[in-house]
Design a protein around this motif. Structure first.
Motif, PDB file in Angstrom:
ATOM      1  N   PRO A 181       9.109-113.833  33.993  1.00 25.05           N
ATOM      2  CA  PRO A 181       9.001-114.372  32.732  1.00 25.05           C
ATOM      3  C   PRO A 181       9.362-113.393  31.656  1.00 25.05           C
ATOM      4  N   VAL A 182      10.091-113.556  30.622  1.00 24.26           N
ATOM      5  CA  VAL A 182      10.283-112.545  29.578  1.00 24.26           C
ATOM      6  C   VAL A 182       9.260-112.339  28.557  1.00 24.26           C
ATOM      7  N   TYR A 183       9.031-111.291  28.373  1.00 26.11           N
ATOM      8  CA  TYR A 183       7.812-111.092  27.396  1.00 26.11           C
ATOM      9  C   TYR A 183       8.435-111.289  26.105  1.00 26.11           C
ATOM     10  N   PRO A 184       7.583-112.232  25.208  1.00 32.01           N
ATOM     11  CA  PRO A 184       8.136-112.724  23.937  1.00 32.01           C
ATOM     12  C   PRO A 184       8.008-111.505  22.710  1.00 32.01           C
ATOM     13  N   GLY A 185       7.231-110.314  23.045  1.00 34.65           N
ATOM     14  CA  GLY A 185       7.280-109.415  22.029  1.00 34.65           C
ATOM     15  C   GLY A 185       5.806-109.671  21.001  1.00 34.65           C
TER      16      GLY A 185
ATOM     17  N   TRP B  89       2.134 -99.761  28.250  1.00 35.28           N
ATOM     18  CA  TRP B  89       3.273 -99.155  27.372  1.00 35.28           C
ATOM     19  C   TRP B  89       4.401 -99.838  27.704  1.00 35.28           C
ATOM     20  N   ARG B  90       4.919-100.440  26.761  1.00 34.88           N
ATOM     21  CA  ARG B  90       6.337-101.110  26.758  1.00 34.88           C
ATOM     22  C   ARG B  90       7.309-100.406  26.224  1.00 34.88           C
ATOM     23  N   LEU B  91       8.540-100.567  27.101  1.00 35.26           N
ATOM     24  CA  LEU B  91       9.839-100.051  26.323  1.00 35.26           C
ATOM     25  C   LEU B  91      10.530-101.065  25.284  1.00 35.26           C
ATOM     26  N   ARG B  92      10.612-100.491  24.213  1.00 31.34           N
ATOM     27  CA  ARG B  92      11.382-101.488  23.371  1.00 31.34           C
ATOM     28  C   ARG B  92      12.983-101.539  23.426  1.00 31.34           C
TER      29      ARG B  92
ATOM     30  N   VAL C 151      15.529-110.044  29.843  1.00 32.96           N
ATOM     31  CA  VAL C 151      14.790-108.955  30.541  1.00 32.96           C
ATOM     32  C   VAL C 151      13.389-108.892  29.683  1.00 32.96           C
ATOM     33  N   GLY C 152      13.618-108.462  28.398  1.00 34.42           N
ATOM     34  CA  GLY C 152      12.409-108.485  27.677  1.00 34.42           C
ATOM     35  C   GLY C 152      11.728-106.916  27.606  1.00 34.42           C
ATOM     36  N   ASP C 153      10.829-106.813  26.895  1.00 33.79           N
ATOM     37  CA  ASP C 153      10.318-105.435  26.901  1.00 33.79           C
ATOM     38  C   ASP C 153       9.805-104.959  28.009  1.00 33.79           C
ATOM     39  N   VAL C 154      10.048-103.833  28.704  1.00 32.41           N
ATOM     40  CA  VAL C 154       9.503-103.613  30.331  1.00 32.41           C
ATOM     41  C   VAL C 154       8.310-102.676  30.144  1.00 32.41           C
TER      42      VAL C 154
ATOM     43  N   LEU D 290      14.907-108.345  44.750  1.00 34.46           N
ATOM     44  CA  LEU D 290      14.932-107.135  44.129  1.00 34.46           C
ATOM     45  C   LEU D 290      16.213-106.958  42.811  1.00 34.46           C
ATOM     46  N   ARG D 291      16.980-107.975  42.902  1.00 31.51           N
ATOM     47  CA  ARG D 291      18.065-108.132  42.055  1.00 31.51           C
ATOM     48  C   ARG D 291      17.497-108.449  40.688  1.00 31.51           C
ATOM     49  N   TRP D 292      16.473-108.922  40.546  1.00 33.34           N
ATOM     50  CA  TRP D 292      15.673-109.353  39.195  1.00 33.34           C
ATOM     51  C   TRP D 292      15.475-107.998  38.464  1.00 33.34           C
ATOM     52  N   ALA D 293      15.188-107.147  39.322  1.00 34.83           N
ATOM     53  CA  ALA D 293      14.520-105.657  38.985  1.00 34.83           C
ATOM     54  C   ALA D 293      15.471-104.651  38.373  1.00 34.83           C
ATOM     55  N   SER D 294      16.841-105.177  38.523  1.00 44.07           N
ATOM     56  CA  SER D 294      17.907-104.453  38.178  1.00 44.07           C
ATOM     57  C   SER D 294      17.918-104.155  36.756  1.00 44.07           C
ATOM     58  N   GLY D 295      18.013-105.398  35.818  1.00 43.98           N
ATOM     59  CA  GLY D 295      17.867-105.212  34.568  1.00 43.98           C
ATOM     60  C   GLY D 295      17.092-104.194  34.099  1.00 43.98           C
ATOM     61  N   ALA D 296      15.873-104.606  34.327  1.00 41.99           N
ATOM     62  CA  ALA D 296      14.734-103.716  33.688  1.00 41.99           C
ATOM     63  C   ALA D 296      15.152-102.104  34.131  1.00 41.99           C
TER      64      ALA D 296
END
Length: 309
Positions: free
Chosen positions: A122-126, A145-148, A172-175, A208-214
């Motif tokens: 899921p993508v974090y909605p902020g 702690w999230r990365l903006r 991706v959303g804020d990681v 782990l392909r999904w992890a690449s974006g983050a």
């Protein structure tokens, strides 16, 4: 943060000591090792052991023993992320001082209700993005702690299939870079280590392909470019299910109980990649020698015949 030069191939294998390696893990290790050796490069062994509650006693020793038994030798000492916590904390502090992080107090229940496309996280909605930051305890809990993330695409090179591309905010959303329990998050530690050790090529499973974006997002924040990725199709059982440590998928111990020695196991792994015929017995060194005798465009370009995106 001083980054190591990427002038020469440098790969890595990074298992977590949460249980014994299964056949799929072993196949990934073999292909990662072959890829590095065919390129005349280095192959590092890193243990992703930060999540200590999930680590299992004896798992690290078992991983090292399995790799040695298959004669998959690594360069330099074993790297343990648990011994690098101070470094990750320094990177976190720098990002926080730069205003790139914000505290998030969303509960697991709230996050679990976020819908996502099939097979995607899921993508974090902020929810907490615009709230006044409060970094301390509240209701006896610390925040994560999230990365903006900045708007725009995240790009990375893929050696199997189309180049990687995800929209930072929409896909991706804020990681999370530090969890609410105080543990450094997987994406931060992995991104930092790929950069500091000068990793040029990451060979790992397609799960782990999904992890690449983050991870690419973290690298971009640190002003660096990502390595090349080779995400391997997962080895599945006869019913199409992916192999899993949790389900006790067969590893070295089970294969040895069947009477298979090291060359027989290497033959099994290599045959699943169409590198050798079924039933072959071949050591890792012999397999490497055979591949080196192939035409350069096959042996060194990462075009493995048994793999399809």
């Amino acid at each position: 943060m001083e980054l190591r030069s990427r002038s020469r191939y440098r790969g890595r294998y990074a298992p977590s000591p949460t249980g014994p390696l299964h056949r799929g893990n072993l196949r990934t290790a073999l292909l990662s090792w072959l890829d590095a050796r065919l390129a005349g490069g280095e192959w590092l062994l890193r243990l992703d052991d930060l999540d200590t509650p999930r680590n299992r006693a004896g798992a690290e020793d078992g991983i090292l023993a399995d790799l040695r038994w298959l004669e998959l030798d690594w360069d330099g000492p074993v790297i343990r992320q648990s011994e690098r916590r101070g470094l990750y904390a320094s990177v976190l502090s720098a990002l926080r001082r730069a205003g790139r992080l914000y505290p998030c107090r969303c509960s697991r229940r709230l996050l679990a209700d976020i819908s996502a496309p099939h097979g995607q996280p899921p993508v974090y909605p902020g929810h907490c993005r615009q709230r006044a930051p409060h970094w301390g305890f509240f209701q006896e809990r610390l925040p994560s702690w999230r990365l903006r993330l900045a708007e725009g695409p995240l790009l990375w090179p893929e050696r199997l299939g189309a180049p990687g591309r995800l929209d930072g905010t929409a896909e991706v959303g804020d990681v999370v870079l530090r969890r609410s329990d105080g543990f450094v998050a997987y994406h931060l530690a992995t991104a930092v280590d790929e950069l500091l050790f000068g990793i040029t090529d990451v060979v790992r499973g397609d799960d782990l392909r999904w992890a690449s974006g983050a991870q690419v997002a973290v690298m971009a924040e640190l002003g660096a470019t990502p390595p090349r990725y080779c995400h391997l199709p997962l080895w599945r059982d006869g019913e199409g299910r992916r192999l899993s440590k949790r389900e006790g998928a067969e590893g070295v111990a089970g294969l040895r109980q069947q009477g298979l020695d090291g060359p027989a196991v290497i033959g099994l792994l290599a045959a699943s990649l169409a590198l050798v015929p079924d039933g072959s017995r071949i050591s890792s060194a012999e397999l490497l020698s055979e591949l080196r005798r192939q035409p350069p465009q096959v042996a060194a370009a990462g075009r493995w015949p048994g793999l399809r995106p």
